[in-house]
Design a protein around this motif. Structure first.
Motif, PDB file in Angstrom:
ATOM      1  N   PRO A  43      -7.787 123.002 -29.933  1.00 32.18           N
ATOM      2  CA  PRO A  43      -7.933 122.277 -30.256  1.00 32.18           C
ATOM      3  C   PRO A  43      -6.196 121.456 -30.723  1.00 32.18           C
ATOM      4  N   PHE A  44      -5.667 121.943 -30.471  1.00 29.46           N
ATOM      5  CA  PHE A  44      -3.950 121.439 -30.975  1.00 29.46           C
ATOM      6  C   PHE A  44      -2.934 121.260 -30.966  1.00 29.46           C
ATOM      7  N   ASP A  45      -2.913 121.438 -29.519  1.00 26.28           N
ATOM      8  CA  ASP A  45      -1.917 121.298 -28.520  1.00 26.28           C
ATOM      9  C   ASP A  45      -2.063 120.325 -26.963  1.00 26.28           C
ATOM     10  N   PRO A  46      -2.187 119.284 -27.051  1.00 27.86           N
ATOM     11  CA  PRO A  46      -2.369 118.165 -25.521  1.00 27.86           C
ATOM     12  C   PRO A  46      -2.010 118.896 -24.535  1.00 27.86           C
ATOM     13  N   LEU A  94     -19.348 125.078 -11.850  1.00 29.75           N
ATOM     14  CA  LEU A  94     -19.408 124.745 -13.369  1.00 29.75           C
ATOM     15  C   LEU A  94     -18.500 124.473 -14.435  1.00 29.75           C
ATOM     16  N   VAL A  95     -18.285 124.064 -15.051  1.00 26.61           N
ATOM     17  CA  VAL A  95     -16.698 124.637 -15.525  1.00 26.61           C
ATOM     18  C   VAL A  95     -17.679 123.560 -17.053  1.00 26.61           C
ATOM     19  N   VAL A  96     -18.100 124.221 -18.174  1.00 27.52           N
ATOM     20  CA  VAL A  96     -19.033 123.737 -19.194  1.00 27.52           C
ATOM     21  C   VAL A  96     -18.072 124.204 -20.280  1.00 27.52           C
ATOM     22  N   GLY A  97     -18.377 123.900 -21.461  1.00 31.85           N
ATOM     23  CA  GLY A  97     -18.057 124.375 -22.304  1.00 31.85           C
ATOM     24  C   GLY A  97     -17.259 123.565 -23.631  1.00 31.85           C
ATOM     25  N   ASP A  98     -16.850 123.716 -24.686  1.00 31.26           N
ATOM     26  CA  ASP A  98     -15.372 122.431 -25.349  1.00 31.26           C
ATOM     27  C   ASP A  98     -14.086 122.670 -24.912  1.00 31.26           C
ATOM     28  N   VAL A  99     -13.902 120.916 -24.524  1.00 33.14           N
ATOM     29  CA  VAL A  99     -12.599 120.840 -23.885  1.00 33.14           C
ATOM     30  C   VAL A  99     -11.616 120.728 -25.108  1.00 33.14           C
ATOM     31  N   ASN A 100     -12.336 119.899 -26.643  1.00 36.69           N
ATOM     32  CA  ASN A 100     -11.590 119.648 -27.889  1.00 36.69           C
ATOM     33  C   ASN A 100     -10.725 118.843 -26.915  1.00 36.69           C
ATOM     34  N   THR A 101     -10.963 117.971 -26.200  1.00 40.46           N
ATOM     35  CA  THR A 101     -11.053 116.520 -25.860  1.00 40.46           C
ATOM     36  C   THR A 101     -11.872 115.228 -25.023  1.00 40.46           C
ATOM     37  N   ILE A 102     -11.396 114.688 -25.014  1.00 39.80           N
ATOM     38  CA  ILE A 102     -12.003 113.366 -24.762  1.00 39.80           C
ATOM     39  C   ILE A 102     -13.361 113.191 -23.542  1.00 39.80           C
ATOM     40  N   VAL A 137      -3.398 106.947 -27.959  1.00 40.99           N
ATOM     41  CA  VAL A 137      -4.767 106.817 -28.087  1.00 40.99           C
ATOM     42  C   VAL A 137      -4.794 108.250 -27.428  1.00 40.99           C
ATOM     43  N   SER A 138      -6.093 108.460 -27.413  1.00 44.62           N
ATOM     44  CA  SER A 138      -6.659 109.716 -26.766  1.00 44.62           C
ATOM     45  C   SER A 138      -5.965 111.306 -25.209  1.00 44.62           C
ATOM     46  N   ASP A 139      -5.613 111.913 -26.270  1.00 41.93           N
ATOM     47  CA  ASP A 139      -5.303 112.272 -25.191  1.00 41.93           C
ATOM     48  C   ASP A 139      -6.404 113.190 -24.296  1.00 41.93           C
ATOM     49  N   ARG A 140      -6.584 112.657 -22.581  1.00 34.92           N
ATOM     50  CA  ARG A 140      -7.287 113.191 -21.989  1.00 34.92           C
ATOM     51  C   ARG A 140      -7.044 113.885 -20.705  1.00 34.92           C
ATOM     52  N   ASP A 141      -5.686 114.352 -20.713  1.00 33.30           N
ATOM     53  CA  ASP A 141      -5.163 114.683 -19.578  1.00 33.30           C
ATOM     54  C   ASP A 141      -5.993 116.050 -18.833  1.00 33.30           C
ATOM     55  N   ALA A 142      -6.329 116.802 -19.502  1.00 30.45           N
ATOM     56  CA  ALA A 142      -7.313 117.832 -19.576  1.00 30.45           C
ATOM     57  C   ALA A 142      -8.448 117.577 -18.537  1.00 30.45           C
ATOM     58  N   THR A 143      -9.308 117.016 -19.259  1.00 33.64           N
ATOM     59  CA  THR A 143     -10.480 115.978 -18.487  1.00 33.64           C
ATOM     60  C   THR A 143      -9.681 115.496 -17.325  1.00 33.64           C
ATOM     61  N   GLU A 144      -8.743 114.587 -17.022  1.00 35.95           N
ATOM     62  CA  GLU A 144      -8.533 113.139 -16.025  1.00 35.95           C
ATOM     63  C   GLU A 144      -8.103 115.109 -14.744  1.00 35.95           C
ATOM     64  N   LEU A 145      -7.528 115.664 -15.054  1.00 36.40           N
ATOM     65  CA  LEU A 145      -6.802 116.296 -14.025  1.00 36.40           C
ATOM     66  C   LEU A 145      -8.148 117.587 -12.969  1.00 36.40           C
ATOM     67  N   LEU A 146      -9.035 117.713 -14.111  1.00 46.27           N
ATOM     68  CA  LEU A 146     -10.567 118.247 -13.634  1.00 46.27           C
ATOM     69  C   LEU A 146     -11.186 116.997 -13.083  1.00 46.27           C
ATOM     70  N   ALA A 147     -11.053 116.104 -12.943  1.00 45.50           N
ATOM     71  CA  ALA A 147     -12.019 114.975 -12.862  1.00 45.50           C
ATOM     72  C   ALA A 147     -11.151 114.662 -11.313  1.00 45.50           C
TER      73      ALA A 147
END
Length: 277
Positions: free
Chosen positions: A133-136, A157-165, A194-204
């Motif tokens: 939750p702390f480090d993008p 399936l990759v599911v859960g609380d990704v703590n990013t937008i 702006v919001s860090d979305r690197d994790a979701t962008e990598l998965l996409a």
């Protein structure tokens, strides 16, 4: 019947007050809510103290929900002494081929399972996330190895609380958030604020798609409903390309928020596995 339901839900300190040590009134309300969803695969996060006395709270939850099996992924200790365990629970129609957990790469832990499902030839690979939750930068590192699960032919399936937008969620007004919490949400200093979305962008980019998109629910907030927080979408159900044709339903459930049971809603997705070639 080849239709299964997948649910992800952050229990907010395991459904107990006083950071998981206190009364369990919220837990009892969560049981009633989760039972109504009739999940075949249930991914839970923030299961604090569920490991004590031989995983006693986990098994109390399993039996109350009348599910078939449960696995607790033991989390790393945080700087404040918490262990935010995650749990995968399975209905009686789901069989296990393998299961385990990875703490080395993760701020908390990642639980995983390879599943045998009715109507599916081969395995379903499940990953239950609760990202940093702390480090993008760390969130990006946490999801980087998961891209292989989107390879051709892999049903995952990759599911859960990704703590990013989530990717298509509108940019929140982070000025409402206390200054101490902003670093966990924004890109690094010297970059655009702006919001860090690197994790979701990598998965996409690897090929995963969000189960909300076909049902135009990508702008539905799932978390951040606590006092002084900013509502946002961070509880995700992501599908590999090979599994995506099976998706037939998706919903965000805000009953836990409306009843004060958690600061997160739940997300559910329905899959008709007969649609997977």
């Amino acid at each position: 019947m080849t239709t299964i339901r997948v649910v992800t839900f952050n229990t907010w300190f395991g459904g107990h007050d006083d950071f998981g040590l206190g009364a369990g009134d919220r837990w009892r309300g969560q049981i009633e809510f989760l039972k109504s969803l009739e999940a075949d695969i249930l991914a839970l996060q923030e299961c604090n103290f569920w490991d004590l006395l031989g995983n006693r709270r986990m098994y109390q939850t399993l039996n109350a929900l009348e599910l078939g099996s449960a696995y607790l992924a033991y989390a790393n200790e945080t700087t404040s002494g918490h262990r935010f365990h995650s749990v995968i629970m399975l209905g009686r129609r789901v069989r296990l081929a393998a299961q385990g957990a990875d703490r080395d790469r993760y701020h908390h832990v990642m639980g995983w399972a390879n599943l045998i499902l009715p109507g599916l030839d081969g395995l379903l690979e499940l990953r239950n996330l609760h990202l940093d939750p702390f480090d993008p930068r760390n969130r990006a590192r946490e999801v980087s190895p998961l891209g292989v699960l989107a390879a051709p032919g892999r049903r995952s399936l990759v599911v859960g609380d990704v703590n990013t937008i989530g990717l298509e969620y509108p940019e929140p007004d982070w000025r409402q958030l206390s200054a101490h919490a902003v670093n966990g949400q924004l890109r690094l200093p010297r970059e655009d604020q702006v919001s860090d979305r690197d994790a979701t962008e990598l998965l996409a980019r690897a090929g995963f798609t969000d189960a909300s998109h076909p049902f135009h629910q990508e702008m539905a907030a799932t978390a951040g409903f606590g006092d002084g927080d900013v509502p946002r979408r961070q509880d995700l159900i992501l599908m590999s390309p090979a599994l995506a044709p099976a998706l037939i339903g998706y919903q965000v459930h805000l009953e836990p928020v409306n009843k004060g049971l958690s600061d997160h809603g739940a997300a559910s997705a329905d899959f008709d596995l007969s649609r997977v070639a």
